[in-house]
Design a protein around this motif. Structure first.
Motif, PDB file in Angstrom:
ATOM      1  N   ILE A 119      -4.713   4.641 -12.722  1.00 54.02           N
ATOM      2  CA  ILE A 119      -4.280   3.542 -13.818  1.00 54.02           C
ATOM      3  C   ILE A 119      -2.832   3.507 -14.059  1.00 54.02           C
ATOM      4  O   ILE A 119      -2.326   2.495 -14.163  1.00 54.02           O
ATOM      5  CB  ILE A 119      -5.292   3.704 -14.981  1.00 54.02           C
ATOM      6  N   ALA A 120      -2.237   4.820 -14.565  1.00 58.08           N
ATOM      7  CA  ALA A 120      -0.841   4.672 -14.892  1.00 58.08           C
ATOM      8  C   ALA A 120      -0.091   4.309 -13.903  1.00 58.08           C
ATOM      9  O   ALA A 120       1.157   3.584 -14.049  1.00 58.08           O
ATOM     10  CB  ALA A 120      -0.620   6.092 -15.233  1.00 58.08           C
ATOM     11  N   SER A 121      -0.274   4.769 -12.570  1.00 62.68           N
ATOM     12  CA  SER A 121       0.553   4.360 -11.375  1.00 62.68           C
ATOM     13  C   SER A 121       0.450   2.908 -11.293  1.00 62.68           C
ATOM     14  O   SER A 121       1.501   2.029 -11.053  1.00 62.68           O
ATOM     15  CB  SER A 121       0.019   5.051 -10.054  1.00 62.68           C
ATOM     16  N   MET A 122      -0.821   2.376 -11.598  1.00 60.35           N
ATOM     17  CA  MET A 122      -0.899   0.783 -11.419  1.00 60.35           C
ATOM     18  C   MET A 122       0.105   0.293 -12.445  1.00 60.35           C
ATOM     19  O   MET A 122       0.739  -0.909 -12.201  1.00 60.35           O
ATOM     20  CB  MET A 122      -2.289   0.607 -11.127  1.00 60.35           C
ATOM     21  N   VAL A 123      -0.234   0.530 -13.614  1.00 60.35           N
ATOM     22  CA  VAL A 123       0.554   0.141 -14.863  1.00 60.35           C
ATOM     23  C   VAL A 123       2.034   0.097 -14.560  1.00 60.35           C
ATOM     24  O   VAL A 123       2.864  -0.880 -14.808  1.00 60.35           O
ATOM     25  CB  VAL A 123       0.266   0.670 -16.085  1.00 60.35           C
ATOM     26  N   ALA A 124       2.342   1.391 -14.136  1.00 58.82           N
ATOM     27  CA  ALA A 124       3.944   1.554 -13.588  1.00 58.82           C
ATOM     28  C   ALA A 124       4.395   0.661 -12.668  1.00 58.82           C
ATOM     29  O   ALA A 124       5.314  -0.141 -12.662  1.00 58.82           O
ATOM     30  CB  ALA A 124       3.988   3.014 -13.323  1.00 58.82           C
ATOM     31  N   ARG A 152       0.720  -1.274  -0.040  1.00 59.20           N
ATOM     32  CA  ARG A 152       0.019  -0.110  -0.069  1.00 59.20           C
ATOM     33  C   ARG A 152       0.867   1.179   0.103  1.00 59.20           C
ATOM     34  O   ARG A 152       0.623   2.144  -0.808  1.00 59.20           O
ATOM     35  CB  ARG A 152      -0.894   0.073   1.158  1.00 59.20           C
ATOM     36  N   PRO A 153       1.766   1.343   0.925  1.00 57.96           N
ATOM     37  CA  PRO A 153       2.727   2.459   0.991  1.00 57.96           C
ATOM     38  C   PRO A 153       3.498   2.708  -0.463  1.00 57.96           C
ATOM     39  O   PRO A 153       3.566   4.062  -0.890  1.00 57.96           O
ATOM     40  CB  PRO A 153       3.480   2.426   1.921  1.00 57.96           C
ATOM     41  N   VAL A 154       3.731   1.659  -0.904  1.00 54.74           N
ATOM     42  CA  VAL A 154       4.487   1.710  -2.479  1.00 54.74           C
ATOM     43  C   VAL A 154       3.589   2.442  -3.347  1.00 54.74           C
ATOM     44  O   VAL A 154       3.998   3.280  -4.076  1.00 54.74           O
ATOM     45  CB  VAL A 154       4.997   0.413  -2.640  1.00 54.74           C
ATOM     46  N   ILE A 172       1.244   6.851  -6.373  1.00 55.00           N
ATOM     47  CA  ILE A 172       0.107   7.723  -6.928  1.00 55.00           C
ATOM     48  C   ILE A 172       0.146   9.203  -6.770  1.00 55.00           C
ATOM     49  O   ILE A 172       0.213  10.149  -7.289  1.00 55.00           O
ATOM     50  CB  ILE A 172      -1.242   7.201  -6.175  1.00 55.00           C
ATOM     51  N   GLY A 173       0.686   9.409  -5.340  1.00 57.44           N
ATOM     52  CA  GLY A 173       0.882  10.708  -4.893  1.00 57.44           C
ATOM     53  C   GLY A 173       1.908  11.479  -5.685  1.00 57.44           C
ATOM     54  O   GLY A 173       1.593  12.719  -5.965  1.00 57.44           O
ATOM     55  N   GLU A 174       2.960  10.898  -6.117  1.00 54.48           N
ATOM     56  CA  GLU A 174       3.965  11.636  -6.886  1.00 54.48           C
ATOM     57  C   GLU A 174       3.648  12.113  -8.181  1.00 54.48           C
ATOM     58  O   GLU A 174       3.674  13.011  -8.624  1.00 54.48           O
ATOM     59  CB  GLU A 174       5.217  10.570  -7.233  1.00 54.48           C
ATOM     60  N   HIS A 175       2.672  10.911  -9.032  1.00 57.63           N
ATOM     61  CA  HIS A 175       2.352  11.304 -10.097  1.00 57.63           C
ATOM     62  C   HIS A 175       1.192  12.425 -10.042  1.00 57.63           C
ATOM     63  O   HIS A 175       1.010  13.188 -10.986  1.00 57.63           O
ATOM     64  CB  HIS A 175       1.860  10.139 -10.885  1.00 57.63           C
ATOM     65  N   PHE A 176       0.344  12.238  -8.811  1.00 64.24           N
ATOM     66  CA  PHE A 176      -0.663  13.255  -9.047  1.00 64.24           C
ATOM     67  C   PHE A 176      -0.225  14.629  -8.771  1.00 64.24           C
ATOM     68  O   PHE A 176      -0.822  15.407  -9.453  1.00 64.24           O
ATOM     69  CB  PHE A 176      -1.601  12.626  -7.931  1.00 64.24           C
ATOM     70  N   ALA A 226      -3.070  12.652  -3.324  1.00 66.63           N
ATOM     71  CA  ALA A 226      -4.102  11.314  -3.583  1.00 66.63           C
ATOM     72  C   ALA A 226      -3.566  10.186  -2.531  1.00 66.63           C
ATOM     73  O   ALA A 226      -2.232  10.282  -2.384  1.00 66.63           O
ATOM     74  CB  ALA A 226      -3.931  10.677  -5.164  1.00 66.63           C
ATOM     75  N   GLU A 227      -4.299   9.708  -2.204  1.00 71.71           N
ATOM     76  CA  GLU A 227      -3.904   8.474  -1.086  1.00 71.71           C
ATOM     77  C   GLU A 227      -4.934   7.509  -1.310  1.00 71.71           C
ATOM     78  O   GLU A 227      -6.141   7.730  -1.310  1.00 71.71           O
ATOM     79  CB  GLU A 227      -3.725   8.973   0.313  1.00 71.71           C
ATOM     80  N   LEU A 228      -4.391   6.130  -0.879  1.00 68.70           N
ATOM     81  CA  LEU A 228      -5.453   4.978  -0.940  1.00 68.70           C
ATOM     82  C   LEU A 228      -5.596   4.667   0.765  1.00 68.70           C
ATOM     83  O   LEU A 228      -4.452   4.760   1.392  1.00 68.70           O
ATOM     84  CB  LEU A 228      -4.336   3.919  -1.376  1.00 68.70           C
ATOM     85  N   SER A 229      -6.631   4.417   0.875  1.00 68.94           N
ATOM     86  CA  SER A 229      -6.857   4.224   2.104  1.00 68.94           C
ATOM     87  C   SER A 229      -6.562   2.750   2.985  1.00 68.94           C
ATOM     88  O   SER A 229      -6.317   1.879   1.749  1.00 68.94           O
ATOM     89  CB  SER A 229      -8.547   4.441   2.758  1.00 68.94           C
ATOM     90  N   ASP A 230      -6.854   2.464   3.896  1.00 64.84           N
ATOM     91  CA  ASP A 230      -6.362   1.213   4.359  1.00 64.84           C
ATOM     92  C   ASP A 230      -7.382   0.195   3.692  1.00 64.84           C
ATOM     93  O   ASP A 230      -6.475  -1.132   3.469  1.00 64.84           O
ATOM     94  CB  ASP A 230      -6.825   0.797   6.146  1.00 64.84           C
ATOM     95  N   ASP A 231      -8.416   0.280   3.100  1.00 59.98           N
ATOM     96  CA  ASP A 231      -9.176  -0.630   2.455  1.00 59.98           C
ATOM     97  C   ASP A 231      -8.930  -0.343   0.912  1.00 59.98           C
ATOM     98  O   ASP A 231     -10.023  -0.614   0.083  1.00 59.98           O
ATOM     99  CB  ASP A 231     -10.621  -0.767   3.087  1.00 59.98           C
ATOM    100  N   PHE A 232      -7.873   0.313   0.464  1.00 56.51           N
ATOM    101  CA  PHE A 232      -7.825   0.902  -0.872  1.00 56.51           C
ATOM    102  C   PHE A 232      -8.743   1.825  -1.468  1.00 56.51           C
ATOM    103  O   PHE A 232      -9.020   1.151  -2.930  1.00 56.51           O
ATOM    104  CB  PHE A 232      -7.578  -0.887  -1.647  1.00 56.51           C
ATOM    105  N   LYS A 233      -9.310   2.408  -0.722  1.00 60.11           N
ATOM    106  CA  LYS A 233     -10.228   3.394  -1.541  1.00 60.11           C
ATOM    107  C   LYS A 233      -9.333   4.495  -1.855  1.00 60.11           C
ATOM    108  O   LYS A 233      -8.451   5.082  -1.296  1.00 60.11           O
ATOM    109  CB  LYS A 233     -11.255   3.825  -0.555  1.00 60.11           C
ATOM    110  N   LEU A 234      -9.821   5.189  -3.181  1.00 60.10           N
ATOM    111  CA  LEU A 234      -8.879   6.254  -3.824  1.00 60.10           C
ATOM    112  C   LEU A 234      -9.470   7.525  -3.107  1.00 60.10           C
ATOM    113  O   LEU A 234     -10.447   7.861  -3.460  1.00 60.10           O
ATOM    114  CB  LEU A 234      -9.117   5.998  -5.402  1.00 60.10           C
TER     115      LEU A 234
END
Lengths: 43, 697
Positions: free
Chosen positions: B574-579, B507-509, B514-518, B528-536
């Motif tokens: 999406i781009a962060s996830m692909v990266a 999650r932190p990775v 996401i944070g950097e690209h955002f 941008a951040e992902l919560s503990d349960d992966f909510k954007l």
């Protein structure tokens, strides 16, 4: 995390089994195959 | 997966054979397809999806999904068996090269367009090898769960940043980063056909006492499964209610009668959330102070008594001691007094010195009293500090409660005002809103109840597992069955632990990514951040000035996004996830190497709602994804997107679609200024068809 050898082997076998079918909608043999691994690795 | 080539034959409006080569050069990873609205951008995206997934892959916005074969060609055909639509895709995946071909004959289209012929070939060392179960293999290479993140209509992608779609995001992350595999393995190990079967085997061979416990455990397992289902349904209901509430709020905001009050209410609700968060933190802090430091407040009497003792000892001259016991003892041991008299045993001189021992203190005593004195001072100081901190923290808590009261009163007042409006629509919306709020509260309470029960049942299951293991079996068969059952239970538990650690590590990775690209695309002020349960979530920091001083406090707020911001958020995600998927194998987590691959991003009209974020998206997305294919109209391309893409030198291949047909879309241009010379892209013609043309760079 140090698990006994047979547990590690079982997990490895299950994950390999799952990886082969991970994106299929129906996975008819997966449970049968896992049971076989259990019986093979835990005699 | 990297796309290499696409060949269309009579697919939708692409008449005859048309082909496109995608750029596979890493530094020039963008393939640009210029096409005006109505010229075939969506059809081309759908050609790729149809190729990979057949009818089920087609996007929702594609009209007449049953008509895959070019209409003119189908109409002219005299042999339904020899007329067909075909899509061929060449692609590579994890260093292996594939050729996929999907075909639908006119005869089959008339019967059932969903049934197509698919072949998949793998090229290895110049040899071509057909792949068995082609569709299954494709689903293994690129599951449908992630395909909608890779092939999409840019204008429709903003839905990902909506609360109600958080489950999709969670699913995609888990699938792309390999966590899904662990979850499924745990489920399969614990399912009835594995664990259940082993339990039955053990029950048949074990003692009555053990069999009874196995029965109880099966019942507990059923309860757990039932509770998990209820939890899932409850979560879906919460998400649906939140979405419904969001819609009602949006309608109220749009209504002229309620607009002002609704806007104010939304502000107040945000304040209420922030205040509640702060109240939680302050209350926690207060609890901590009481737990750790409050003893000092209750030690007043002890401190007073201690002081009295020390003062008494001082007044009696016992501290500091004038003569030390250690010194007297040395005199007695040497049997010689300081005045050189002999201190012979039983002599009056020796007795006089021995008597002194009773009164004299020793160094340890001196030190102890000194330490006590010091401790008393510190307790007094600590008590004062604790009292002050408690007073301040409590004052802060009371202030927050007062502020909350004011906010709640105003919210209640707004509810009365909106509910009392003469406008029937507003009145009804407010009623619906109130009912939804009530439902939301009920659902949240139900969630808490379910979670509590789940915790109890899980604890009982673990207890039973231990109790069952502790009953020794007499027969070898029973012992074997027990060993197998224990092995499966232990494996499932270990996998659960691995999943927990893996999730926590990933999650932190992903969050950082996401944070950097955002930040690069949206700019400062938001993150941008992902919560503990992966909510954007998109957050911003709010600075609030305190009433009586210039000092300000800051707290973080979740931001309500505009459509454009939601679109950017989705694209960045999406781009962060692909990266991340691209370098997944480099991330040092436990299941390293289990999954991770390169995936393309194929985007139809991604710049529509982006306005000021267009250059950021055009610049950064190609940096993140290994391959980017963009279908774009002149209206979206000209200006900042064109400048940014040209400047970055990322464009590897460029094509444009020419449209032949009786009519042209109102906003479409007949001629485009995309190369050195203008190119004609519209040709008036009775029959409709599209052709792919390469643009010479």
């Amino acid at each position: 995390m140090k698990a006994p050898e047979h547990i590690r082997e079982l997990i490895k076998a299950v994950l390999q089994e799952e990886r082969q079918v991970m994106h299929m909608r129906t996975r008819p043999d997966i449970h049968k195959n896992i049971l076989q691994h259990v019986k093979r690795l835990v005699p | 997966m990297i796309l290499e080539k696409l060949v269309l034959e009579n697919f939708r409006q692409f008449r005859g054979r048309q082909e496109i080569l995608f750029s596979t050069i890493k530094d020039r990873n963008v393939t640009l397809v210029h096409a005006e609205n109505g010229f075939g951008k969506t059809a081309m995206l759908n050609a790729l999806l149809w190729g990979f997934y057949g009818h089920e892959g087609l996007t929702e916005d594609l009209p007449k999904k049953e008509n895959i074969i070019h209409e003119g060609t189908a109409a002219r055909s005299r042999h339904a068996t020899s007329t067909s639509a075909k899509v061929t895709i060449w692609f590579s995946h994890d260093h292996e090269r594939y050729r996929l071909e999907r075909e639908l004959t006119l005869e089959q289209q008339k019967l059932d367009a969903k049934k197509t012929d698919l072949t998949l070939e793998l090229s290895m060392d110049g040899m071509v090898q057909p792949v068995q179960f082609a569709q299954k293999k494709i689903l293994t290479l690129m599951p449908t769960g992630i395909s909608e993140f890779l092939f999409f209509n840019g204008e429709g992608i903003e839905h990902l940043a909506r609360e109600e779609n958080s489950a999709k995001i969670t699913e995609a992350i888990r699938q792309m980063l390999g966590l899904k595999l662990l979850e499924t393995a745990i489920e399969d190990l614990r399912c009835h056909s594995v664990l259940g079967k082993l339990r039955t085997e053990l029950k048949e061979r074990a003692s009555l006492e053990k069999a009874a416990k196995i029965d109880e455990q099966s019942l507990v397992d059923e309860d757990i499964a039932d509770l998990n289902k209820r939890k899932e349904t409850n979560q879906k209901n919460i998400v649906a209610t939140d979405a419904e509430l969001g819609m009602v709020n949006a309608k109220l905001e749009l209504n002229r009668e309620a607009h002002h009050l609704q806007t104010r209410r939304e502000d107040l609700e945000k304040q209420q959330t922030a205040l509640n968060d702060r109240l939680g933190l302050v209350t926690k802090r207060l609890g901590q102070i009481i737990a750790e430091d409050s003893y000092a407040l209750f030690a007043d009497d002890l401190v007073k008594r201690g002081r009295e003792i020390v003062n008494k000892l001082r007044s009696e001259g016992k501290i500091p001691a004038r003569v030390l016991n250690t010194f007297l003892k040395e005199l007695l041991d040497s049997k010689t007094c300081i005045c050189k008299r002999h201190l012979v045993d039983g002599s009056s001189e020796r007795k006089a010195v021995e008597d002194l021992m009773t009164y004299a203190g020793d160094q340890q005593f001196n030190n102890a009293v000194g330490a006590l004195d010091n401790a008393l001072g510190r307790i007094e100081e600590g008590a004062e500090h604790t009292r002050k901190t408690l007073q301040e923290t409590n004052a802060e808590r009371i202030k927050i409660i007062d502020d909350l009261k004011v906010v709640r009163e105003e919210l209640a007042d707004i509810h009365q005002k909106i509910g009392g409006k003469a406008d029937e629509e507003v009145h009804k919306l407010e009623e619906t809103r109130e009912a939804l709020l009530l439902k939301q509260r009920e659902l949240v309470a139900e969630k808490a109840r379910i979670e509590l029960k789940l915790e109890e049942k899980t604890k009982r299951r673990d207890e039973l597992t231990k109790e069952i293991q502790d009953i020794t079996d007499s027969e070898a068969d029973a012992q074997k069955a027990q060993r197998r059952l224990t092995a499966v239970e232990d494996s499932a538990r270990l996998l659960e632990r691995i999943l927990e650690i893996e999730t926590a590590e990933l999650r932190p990775v992903l969050n950082k990514e996401i944070g950097e690209h955002f930040r690069k695309i949206i700019g400062v002020g938001y993150w941008a951040e992902l919560s503990d349960d992966f909510k954007l979530k998109i957050m911003k920091r709010l600075e609030v000035s305190e009433d009586e001083s210039d000092a300000s406090k800051s707290f973080d707020l979740e931001v309500a996004l505009s459509q454009g911001q939601r679109q950017v958020t989705s694209l960045v995600f999406i781009a962060s996830m692909v990266a991340l998927a691209r370098r997944r194998s480099e991330i040092p987590t436990i299941v390293k190497g289990l999954t991770g691959s390169e995936y393309p991003m194929v985007m139809d009209s991604p710049f529509g709602q982006l306005s000021q974020f267009r250059p950021g998206v055009a610049r950064w997305i190609p940096e993140l994804a290994p391959q980017v294919i963009i279908f774009v109209s002149s209206a979206q391309f000209e200006g900042s997107v064109a400048n940014e893409l040209k400047r970055s030198r990322r464009i590897g291949k460029r094509y444009f679609l020419t449209y032949h047909g009786p009519h042209i879309h109102a906003e479409a241009k007949r001629e485009l200024q995309i190369g050195k010379d203008p190119v004609t892209v519209y040709f008036e013609n009775k029959e409709e068809f599209t052709e792919i043309q390469e643009l010479e760079s």
